[in-house]
Enzyme design. Structure first.
Site, short mmCIF file in Angstrom:
data_model
loop_
_atom_site.label_atom_id
_atom_site.label_comp_id
_atom_site.label_asym_id
_atom_site.label_seq_id
_atom_site.Cartn_x
_atom_site.Cartn_y
_atom_site.Cartn_z
N SER A 9 41.89 41.22 47.19
CA SER A 9 40.56 40.79 46.77
C SER A 9 40.57 39.71 45.70
O SER A 9 39.63 38.96 45.59
CB SER A 9 39.76 41.98 46.26
N ALA A 10 41.62 39.66 44.89
CA ALA A 10 41.60 38.72 43.77
C ALA A 10 42.96 38.06 43.61
O ALA A 10 43.99 38.60 44.02
CB ALA A 10 41.21 39.45 42.49
#
Length: 186
Positions: A9-10
């Site tokens: 996600s990041a």
């Protein structure tokens, strides 16, 4: 061909665990995204979907890596099925070629969606608590030159330039631009 799809996600998250699993699965082609799974608007995901063809197998570490809501998950699997591409989720050990496997996919997809909604709810609660304690002020508002903004709005309102041109002049995206127009009564 064995095609692997990895998603974190990041930027700061590490995909090493997923990459190790792909190596163990002997994937021949790998697609990696560093983006949220909230929708399918992801560069490597789109490339993978365009790349796969009949007889290929898409391998993911878990369902939540390819989709975070049931609708997207079922749509992705349906598109892969139409292309005669097998879908394998290692964590859930699902075989999408059987009715039972497709049912389990739906159940696990709903659980992934619930997990995402719980994460967002906890985030909202945390922000509310931090705001109450005076520790969270939100994002700093973008500074714009008011004279330049008013001039661009005036020319936009008179039809001299388009709204898009006015936004580009002052360096704002549509939502922020229109919110500022409303706030300033322009």
């Amino acid at each position: 061909m064995r095609v692997g799809y990895v998603r974190c996600s990041a930027i700061e998250q590490n995909e090493a665990r997923q990459l190790k699993m792909m190596e163990e699965q002997k994937v021949e082609k790998l697609f990696i995204d560093k983006a949220s799974g909230k929708n399918t608007d992801r560069k490597a995901f789109k490339e993978m979907m365009g790349f796969v063809r009949a007889g290929d197998m898409v391998i993911v570490e878990s369902i939540s890596r390819i989709a975070r809501n049931t609708r997207d998950l079922l749509s992705i699997v349906s598109e892969l099925t139409e292309k005669q591409v097998e879908f394998v989720s290692l964590k859930e050990n699902i075989d999408t070629t059987t009715p039972q496997g497709r049912f389990m996919l739906t159940v696990f997809g709903a659980l992934a969606e619930l997990e995402r909604e719980n994460i967002l709810e906890r985030q909202r609660e945390g922000i509310a608590i931090a705001k109450d304690a005076g520790k969270y002020k939100g994002r700093k508002p973008l500074e714009v030159d008011k004279a330049q903004f008013k001039d661009a709005c005036k020319r936009w309102r008179t039809g001299e330039i388009t709204a898009t041109a006015a936004m580009q002049e002052v360096g704002l995206k549509p939502n922020t631009f229109y919110r500022r127009v409303k706030e300033m009564g322009l």
